[in-house]
Design a protein around this motif. Sequence first.
Motif, mmCIF file in Angstrom:
data_model
loop_
_atom_site.group_PDB
_atom_site.id
_atom_site.type_symbol
_atom_site.label_atom_id
_atom_site.label_comp_id
_atom_site.label_asym_id
_atom_site.label_seq_id
_atom_site.Cartn_x
_atom_site.Cartn_y
_atom_site.Cartn_z
ATOM 1 N N GLY A 1 0.804 -1.217 0.000
ATOM 2 C CA GLY A 1 0.000 0.000 0.000
ATOM 3 C C GLY A 1 0.840 1.271 0.000
ATOM 4 O O GLY A 1 1.801 1.408 -0.754
ATOM 5 N N ASP A 2 0.484 2.213 0.888
ATOM 6 C CA ASP A 2 1.150 3.517 0.937
ATOM 7 C C ASP A 2 2.615 3.418 1.335
ATOM 8 O O ASP A 2 3.380 4.366 1.136
ATOM 9 C CB ASP A 2 0.418 4.448 1.913
ATOM 10 C CG ASP A 2 -0.962 4.847 1.414
ATOM 11 O OD1 ASP A 2 -1.210 4.704 0.199
ATOM 12 O OD2 ASP A 2 -1.787 5.294 2.240
ATOM 13 N N ARG A 3 3.031 2.298 1.910
ATOM 14 C CA ARG A 3 4.438 2.153 2.309
ATOM 15 C C ARG A 3 5.375 2.178 1.096
ATOM 16 O O ARG A 3 6.574 2.414 1.251
ATOM 17 C CB ARG A 3 4.635 0.844 3.082
ATOM 18 C CG ARG A 3 3.820 0.750 4.374
ATOM 19 C CD ARG A 3 4.041 -0.592 5.032
ATOM 20 N NE ARG A 3 3.200 -0.805 6.204
ATOM 21 C CZ ARG A 3 1.979 -1.309 6.174
ATOM 22 N NH1 ARG A 3 1.442 -1.650 5.002
ATOM 23 N NH2 ARG A 3 1.291 -1.460 7.271
ATOM 24 N N LEU A 4 4.832 1.921 -0.078
ATOM 25 C CA LEU A 4 5.659 1.928 -1.288
ATOM 26 C C LEU A 4 6.251 3.300 -1.579
ATOM 27 O O LEU A 4 7.221 3.414 -2.319
ATOM 28 C CB LEU A 4 4.830 1.454 -2.488
ATOM 29 C CG LEU A 4 4.376 -0.009 -2.457
ATOM 30 C CD1 LEU A 4 3.404 -0.282 -3.593
ATOM 31 C CD2 LEU A 4 5.579 -0.952 -2.555
ATOM 32 N N SER A 5 5.673 4.343 -1.013
ATOM 33 C CA SER A 5 6.187 5.698 -1.240
ATOM 34 C C SER A 5 7.247 6.094 -0.229
ATOM 35 O O SER A 5 7.773 7.207 -0.275
ATOM 36 C CB SER A 5 5.036 6.715 -1.213
ATOM 37 O OG SER A 5 4.415 6.718 0.064
ATOM 38 N N ASP A 6 7.575 5.200 0.711
ATOM 39 C CA ASP A 6 8.559 5.482 1.754
ATOM 40 C C ASP A 6 9.493 4.276 1.881
ATOM 41 O O ASP A 6 9.125 3.257 2.475
ATOM 42 C CB ASP A 6 7.853 5.758 3.080
ATOM 43 C CG ASP A 6 8.807 6.116 4.206
ATOM 44 O OD1 ASP A 6 9.992 5.741 4.147
ATOM 45 O OD2 ASP A 6 8.368 6.776 5.168
ATOM 46 N N PRO A 7 10.697 4.332 1.304
ATOM 47 C CA PRO A 7 11.575 3.163 1.290
ATOM 48 C C PRO A 7 11.837 2.553 2.662
ATOM 49 O O PRO A 7 11.767 1.330 2.828
ATOM 50 C CB PRO A 7 12.867 3.701 0.658
ATOM 51 C CG PRO A 7 12.399 4.783 -0.250
ATOM 52 C CD PRO A 7 11.274 5.441 0.497
ATOM 53 N N ALA A 8 12.162 3.359 3.667
ATOM 54 C CA ALA A 8 12.450 2.813 4.995
ATOM 55 C C ALA A 8 11.230 2.139 5.595
ATOM 56 O O ALA A 8 11.327 1.074 6.215
ATOM 57 C CB ALA A 8 12.950 3.922 5.922
#
Length: 226
Positions: free
Chosen positions: A62-69
């Motif tokens: 989901g939205d975690r794909l926009s934040d590498p860490a």
Amino acid sequence: FPPLHTMSTFYRPMEQLGGDFFDFIRLPDSEEMGIFLSDVSGHGVTAAFITSMIKTVLLQAGDRLSDPASLIQYMNDVLFNQTSGNFVTIFYGIYDPVERSLVYSSAGHNSPFLITADGVSEILVQPRIPVAVFSNGEMIARNRSYSNTRLKLPSSGRLLFYTDGLLEARSTVGHDFFGESALNKILLDSLHMPPTMFRDHLCHRLEQFHGSSSFEDDVCFISLDF
């Protein structure tokens, strides 16, 4: 695969099934693109099975794909105690062609190469532990949580993302590793080649150095011209 003439990829597993994996993530309403690369310890069926788990986690991120860490932390949470003792190195970066930047995080993975007319260098990667070694709670307690780094790219050049099979291919006529004795000069000399020509040239030189098209480890790399 993104429809970009500025990119090329290469993947050759050591066996019929491999543990190296790459993927590209299109971020919604943006020109940005996620570049994901991972390497499971071990080879064969077990490594390939864990790789299929990694792909599933990406599909559910989901939205975690926009934040590498955040993505790597989530992957560690899902895979911890699920890999039968294997670990996973990961590099995930988000490339912005408009800003000409790369925001990235790494879990024990090799540092990508930055190739420009001035030379070949490794981009700064914070030393972090591979995925599935410690729980996120243990990582926090050790002050080793995953973090993001932002790199502003120069006006032109090439990025090379890769797994360690590229560096560690041995010469059949000596004891040198490809990454120690040959790779940097090849990268610099081929900087102005188009991406697909560069891919074929690097693969050919790797096989020449090794003396065979069969390697002792999976070999995977992604090139990105900017």
